[in-house]
Design a protein around this motif. Structure first.
Motif, PDB file in Angstrom:
ATOM      1  N   ILE A 114       0.840  -1.202   0.000  1.00 21.99           N
ATOM      2  CA  ILE A 114       0.000   0.000   0.000  1.00 21.99           C
ATOM      3  C   ILE A 114       0.874   1.251   0.000  1.00 21.99           C
ATOM      4  CG2 ILE A 114      -1.694   1.320   1.317  1.00 21.99           C
ATOM      5  CD1 ILE A 114      -2.871  -1.109  -0.017  1.00 21.99           C
ATOM      6  N   ASN A 115       1.918   1.266   0.841  1.00 22.27           N
ATOM      7  CA  ASN A 115       2.819   2.433   0.882  1.00 22.27           C
ATOM      8  C   ASN A 115       3.500   2.652  -0.459  1.00 22.27           C
ATOM      9  OD1 ASN A 115       2.401   3.327   3.539  1.00 22.27           O
ATOM     10  ND2 ASN A 115       3.759   1.726   4.350  1.00 22.27           N
ATOM     11  N   ASN A 116       3.887   1.568  -1.133  1.00 20.44           N
ATOM     12  CA  ASN A 116       4.561   1.685  -2.426  1.00 20.44           C
ATOM     13  C   ASN A 116       3.614   2.154  -3.532  1.00 20.44           C
ATOM     14  OD1 ASN A 116       6.997   0.831  -1.346  1.00 20.44           O
ATOM     15  ND2 ASN A 116       6.612  -1.327  -1.804  1.00 20.44           N
ATOM     16  N   HIS A 117       2.321   2.051  -3.273  1.00 20.65           N
ATOM     17  CA  HIS A 117       1.344   2.501  -4.271  1.00 20.65           C
ATOM     18  C   HIS A 117       1.333   4.024  -4.384  1.00 20.65           C
ATOM     19  CE1 HIS A 117      -2.273   2.015  -6.766  1.00 20.65           C
ATOM     20  NE2 HIS A 117      -2.782   3.059  -6.110  1.00 20.65           N
ATOM     21  N   PHE A 118       1.809   4.712  -3.337  1.00 18.97           N
ATOM     22  CA  PHE A 118       1.766   6.179  -3.300  1.00 18.97           C
ATOM     23  C   PHE A 118       3.186   6.756  -3.331  1.00 18.97           C
ATOM     24  CE2 PHE A 118      -1.927   4.554  -1.019  1.00 18.97           C
ATOM     25  CZ  PHE A 118      -2.966   5.152  -1.731  1.00 18.97           C
ATOM     26  N   ASP A 119       3.276   8.042  -3.685  1.00 20.08           N
ATOM     27  CA  ASP A 119       4.553   8.753  -3.675  1.00 20.08           C
ATOM     28  C   ASP A 119       5.098   8.833  -2.250  1.00 20.08           C
ATOM     29  OD1 ASP A 119       4.078   9.152  -6.354  1.00 20.08           O
ATOM     30  OD2 ASP A 119       3.213  11.153  -6.060  1.00 20.08           O
ATOM     31  N   SER A 120       6.404   8.994  -2.159  1.00 18.68           N
ATOM     32  CA  SER A 120       7.045   9.078  -0.839  1.00 18.68           C
ATOM     33  C   SER A 120       6.602  10.318  -0.075  1.00 18.68           C
ATOM     34  CB  SER A 120       8.565   9.080  -0.999  1.00 18.68           C
ATOM     35  OG  SER A 120       8.978  10.179  -1.808  1.00 18.68           O
ATOM     36  N   LYS A 121       6.067  11.315  -0.800  1.00 18.86           N
ATOM     37  CA  LYS A 121       5.618  12.543  -0.145  1.00 18.86           C
ATOM     38  C   LYS A 121       4.246  12.386   0.510  1.00 18.86           C
ATOM     39  CE  LYS A 121       8.125  15.439  -3.457  1.00 18.86           C
ATOM     40  NZ  LYS A 121       7.998  16.478  -4.509  1.00 18.86           N
ATOM     41  N   ILE A 122       3.585  11.246   0.247  1.00 22.19           N
ATOM     42  CA  ILE A 122       2.247  11.016   0.804  1.00 22.19           C
ATOM     43  C   ILE A 122       2.347  10.034   1.953  1.00 22.19           C
ATOM     44  CG2 ILE A 122      -0.042  10.073   0.330  1.00 22.19           C
ATOM     45  CD1 ILE A 122       0.179  11.103  -2.499  1.00 22.19           C
ATOM     46  N   LEU A 123       1.696  10.367   3.053  1.00 19.09           N
ATOM     47  CA  LEU A 123       1.707   9.515   4.235  1.00 19.09           C
ATOM     48  C   LEU A 123       0.379   8.755   4.325  1.00 19.09           C
ATOM     49  CD1 LEU A 123       2.881   8.606   7.001  1.00 19.09           C
ATOM     50  CD2 LEU A 123       1.764  10.637   7.991  1.00 19.09           C
ATOM     51  N   VAL A 124       0.479   7.412   4.461  1.00 12.81           N
ATOM     52  CA  VAL A 124      -0.709   6.589   4.695  1.00 12.81           C
ATOM     53  C   VAL A 124      -0.997   6.602   6.188  1.00 12.81           C
ATOM     54  CG1 VAL A 124      -1.725   4.288   4.517  1.00 12.81           C
ATOM     55  CG2 VAL A 124      -0.243   5.141   2.686  1.00 12.81           C
ATOM     56  N   LYS A 125      -2.096   7.234   6.593  1.00  3.50           N
ATOM     57  CA  LYS A 125      -2.386   7.405   8.015  1.00  3.50           C
ATOM     58  C   LYS A 125      -3.166   6.221   8.583  1.00  3.50           C
ATOM     59  CE  LYS A 125      -3.022  11.280   9.905  1.00  3.50           C
ATOM     60  NZ  LYS A 125      -3.595  12.539  10.427  1.00  3.50           N
ATOM     61  N   SER A 126      -4.135   5.695   7.808  1.00  3.08           N
ATOM     62  CA  SER A 126      -4.928   4.575   8.312  1.00  3.08           C
ATOM     63  C   SER A 126      -5.571   3.818   7.150  1.00  3.08           C
ATOM     64  CB  SER A 126      -6.016   5.058   9.275  1.00  3.08           C
ATOM     65  OG  SER A 126      -6.979   5.850   8.591  1.00  3.08           O
ATOM     66  N   ILE A 127      -5.911   2.552   7.425  1.00  2.19           N
ATOM     67  CA  ILE A 127      -6.593   1.695   6.452  1.00  2.19           C
ATOM     68  C   ILE A 127      -7.726   0.984   7.182  1.00  2.19           C
ATOM     69  CG2 ILE A 127      -6.377  -0.269   4.883  1.00  2.19           C
ATOM     70  CD1 ILE A 127      -3.388   0.379   4.660  1.00  2.19           C
ATOM     71  N   THR A 128      -8.925   1.072   6.619  1.00  2.00           N
ATOM     72  CA  THR A 128     -10.070   0.345   7.196  1.00  2.00           C
ATOM     73  C   THR A 128     -10.860  -0.333   6.075  1.00  2.00           C
ATOM     74  OG1 THR A 128     -11.430   2.358   7.082  1.00  2.00           O
ATOM     75  CG2 THR A 128     -10.329   1.868   9.175  1.00  2.00           C
ATOM     76  N   PRO A 129     -11.332  -1.530   6.321  1.00  2.00           N
ATOM     77  CA  PRO A 129     -11.060  -2.385   7.475  1.00  2.00           C
ATOM     78  C   PRO A 129      -9.648  -2.956   7.391  1.00  2.00           C
ATOM     79  CG  PRO A 129     -12.346  -3.595   5.874  1.00  2.00           C
ATOM     80  CD  PRO A 129     -12.233  -2.193   5.338  1.00  2.00           C
ATOM     81  N   ASP A 130      -9.188  -3.555   8.473  1.00  3.81           N
ATOM     82  CA  ASP A 130      -7.826  -4.090   8.450  1.00  3.81           C
ATOM     83  C   ASP A 130      -7.762  -5.499   7.874  1.00  3.81           C
ATOM     84  OD1 ASP A 130      -9.013  -5.559  10.443  1.00  3.81           O
ATOM     85  OD2 ASP A 130      -7.689  -4.873  12.054  1.00  3.81           O
ATOM     86  N   THR A 131      -8.948  -6.120   7.654  1.00  4.21           N
ATOM     87  CA  THR A 131      -9.007  -7.449   7.046  1.00  4.21           C
ATOM     88  C   THR A 131     -10.162  -7.502   6.047  1.00  4.21           C
ATOM     89  OG1 THR A 131      -8.142  -8.484   9.059  1.00  4.21           O
ATOM     90  CG2 THR A 131      -9.248  -9.929   7.486  1.00  4.21           C
ATOM     91  N   VAL A 132      -9.899  -8.038   4.864  1.00 15.57           N
ATOM     92  CA  VAL A 132     -10.939  -8.222   3.843  1.00 15.57           C
ATOM     93  C   VAL A 132     -10.931  -9.689   3.430  1.00 15.57           C
ATOM     94  CG1 VAL A 132     -11.801  -7.549   1.575  1.00 15.57           C
ATOM     95  CG2 VAL A 132     -10.640  -5.863   3.024  1.00 15.57           C
ATOM     96  N   ILE A 133     -12.105 -10.308   3.457  1.00 13.91           N
ATOM     97  CA  ILE A 133     -12.228 -11.731   3.133  1.00 13.91           C
ATOM     98  C   ILE A 133     -12.812 -11.880   1.729  1.00 13.91           C
ATOM     99  CG2 ILE A 133     -13.308 -13.920   3.774  1.00 13.91           C
ATOM    100  CD1 ILE A 133     -13.360 -12.908   6.645  1.00 13.91           C
ATOM    101  N   PHE A 134     -12.160 -12.708   0.898  1.00 15.62           N
ATOM    102  CA  PHE A 134     -12.610 -12.996  -0.455  1.00 15.62           C
ATOM    103  C   PHE A 134     -13.036 -14.465  -0.543  1.00 15.62           C
ATOM    104  CE2 PHE A 134      -9.824  -9.394  -0.946  1.00 15.62           C
ATOM    105  CZ  PHE A 134     -10.349  -8.654  -1.981  1.00 15.62           C
ATOM    106  N   PRO A 135     -14.341 -14.751  -0.593  1.00 14.40           N
ATOM    107  CA  PRO A 135     -14.764 -16.142  -0.790  1.00 14.40           C
ATOM    108  C   PRO A 135     -14.400 -16.591  -2.214  1.00 14.40           C
ATOM    109  CG  PRO A 135     -16.579 -14.761  -0.025  1.00 14.40           C
ATOM    110  CD  PRO A 135     -15.476 -13.850  -0.439  1.00 14.40           C
ATOM    111  N   PHE A 136     -13.973 -17.842  -2.333  1.00 12.47           N
ATOM    112  CA  PHE A 136     -13.678 -18.363  -3.673  1.00 12.47           C
ATOM    113  C   PHE A 136     -14.160 -19.799  -3.752  1.00 12.47           C
ATOM    114  CE2 PHE A 136     -10.036 -19.989  -1.372  1.00 12.47           C
ATOM    115  CZ  PHE A 136      -9.740 -21.189  -1.997  1.00 12.47           C
ATOM    116  N   ASP A 137     -14.277 -20.265  -4.987  1.00 11.17           N
ATOM    117  CA  ASP A 137     -14.697 -21.645  -5.218  1.00 11.17           C
ATOM    118  C   ASP A 137     -13.973 -22.156  -6.456  1.00 11.17           C
ATOM    119  OD1 ASP A 137     -15.967 -24.061  -5.096  1.00 11.17           O
ATOM    120  OD2 ASP A 137     -18.008 -23.256  -5.153  1.00 11.17           O
ATOM    121  N   SER A 138     -14.012 -23.467  -6.615  1.00 12.98           N
ATOM    122  CA  SER A 138     -13.425 -24.063  -7.813  1.00 12.98           C
ATOM    123  C   SER A 138     -14.250 -23.658  -9.019  1.00 12.98           C
ATOM    124  CB  SER A 138     -13.399 -25.589  -7.690  1.00 12.98           C
ATOM    125  OG  SER A 138     -12.589 -25.995  -6.621  1.00 12.98           O
TER     126      SER A 138
END
Length: 323
Positions: A114-138
């Motif tokens: 996530i930090n690498n997605h932005f320029d070094s001049k931008i500070l990532v202060k928070s991310i919500t939610p901290d967990t995301v669940i992806f259901p998958f199937d065959s």
């Protein structure tokens, strides 16, 4: 003449003053914008998580795209492009933890990306939610028949030679196996056809409802074909035979022939004869309470649409051959 010249000069000076005013107004706005963009801001943007590097036989299925809210801090100049750009972050699913048909995206594992997605001049202060669940199937592939939904009426003397058909008559659906198992067919959208008097071939969309959104379909529509011809009625007299009569008994019944009414296309009518039909009564179906033989049409030509016996019961007498 002098007055006209004076008026022209006056209007020219007024236009020049207005243009200067507009220029100063624009410059004032531009300077104000640059000053604001140079200030520091905190901004929260909703980013959609886009799956990549899934296993070939796996399929993510969700009611809506999964996303996270990222709160950023930085100068307006640096934040502006992220505000304008489509907010999508690609997720390499080969690096995610998975268990019980679920992938788990967690802030602690993904914070460097996530930090690498932005320029070094931008500070990532928070991310919500901290967990995301992806259901998958065959991912599963299944071929299912097309169910044609047509309400039709025909002009007088016309009818279908055979039933309506769809081309293709089946389609291939790809999707989660757990959900695909319950799909036995796919229907067309309902169509109405009135006063038909010739062969038809029309495209019809498949009824792909929103609950089928996780699936991929080989076709979105099919062609419905109905071969139509002129039809007429005919009548033939067919001799009746009785089967399963015991060797020791003899049975006499009346009438010996029954009439069969049939409905066929004009093209096939001349090809139809009495030999194409067969009518039988089964002796084994007789009982003490049954005083009649009941004829059954056991053979009829394939090129007729319907056939009907005009007599549905026969009188009979049983005698012994040894009396």
């Amino acid at each position: 003449m002098n007055n006209k010249t004076k008026n022209i000069k006056l209007k020219s000076r007024q236009n020049q003053r207005f243009n200067v005013f507009v220029l100063f107004l624009f410059l004032s706005f531009l300077i104000s914008l640059l000053v604001k963009l140079s200030n520091s801001y905190t901004l929260t943007i909703n980013y959609q998580l886009s799956p990549t590097q899934l296993e070939p036989n796996e399929l993510i299925f969700t009611d809506k795209p999964k996303s996270i809210n990222i709160t950023l801090n930085g100068r307006g100049f640096d934040l502006l492009k992220h505000y304008i750009r489509k907010p999508i972050i690609e997720v390499d699913f080969s690096l995610l933890r998975k268990n019980n048909n679920k992938y788990f995206w967690t802030e602690s594992d993904q914070i460097d990306k996530i930090n690498n997605h932005f320029d070094s001049k931008i500070l990532v202060k928070s991310i919500t939610p901290d967990t995301v669940i992806f259901p998958f199937d065959s991912q599963f592939v299944k071929k299912v028949p097309v169910n044609i939904l047509v309400e039709s009426s025909f002009a007088v003397g016309f009818d279908l030679i055979d039933k309506f058909k769809s081309y293709p008559d089946s389609i291939i659906i790809t999707g989660p196996k757990s959900k695909l198992d319950s799909i036995s067919n796919i229907s067309t959208k309902q169509i109405m056809l009135n006063d038909i008097n010739s062969t038809i071939e029309i495209p019809v969309d498949l009824n792909i409802s929103s609950n089928l959104s996780p699936f991929r379909f080989s076709h979105q529509s099919v062609s419905i074909v109905g071969e139509v011809d002129k039809f007429t009625e005919g009548l033939v007299n067919i001799p009746v035979s009785v089967i399963n009569v015991p060797d020791s008994l003899s049975i006499n019944f009346f009438p010996k022939e029954v009439s069969v009414a049939f409905y066929s296309s004009l093209e096939s009518f001349s090809e139809i004869s009495e030999t194409n039909f067969k009518v039988e009564c089964d002796f084994n179906l007789l009982s003490k309470d049954n005083n009649y033989l009941y004829p059954t049409l056991v053979k009829q030509p394939l090129n007729i649409k319907t056939a009907e016996l005009k007599t549905n019961k026969l009188e009979f007498i049983i005698t012994s051959k040894y009396d």
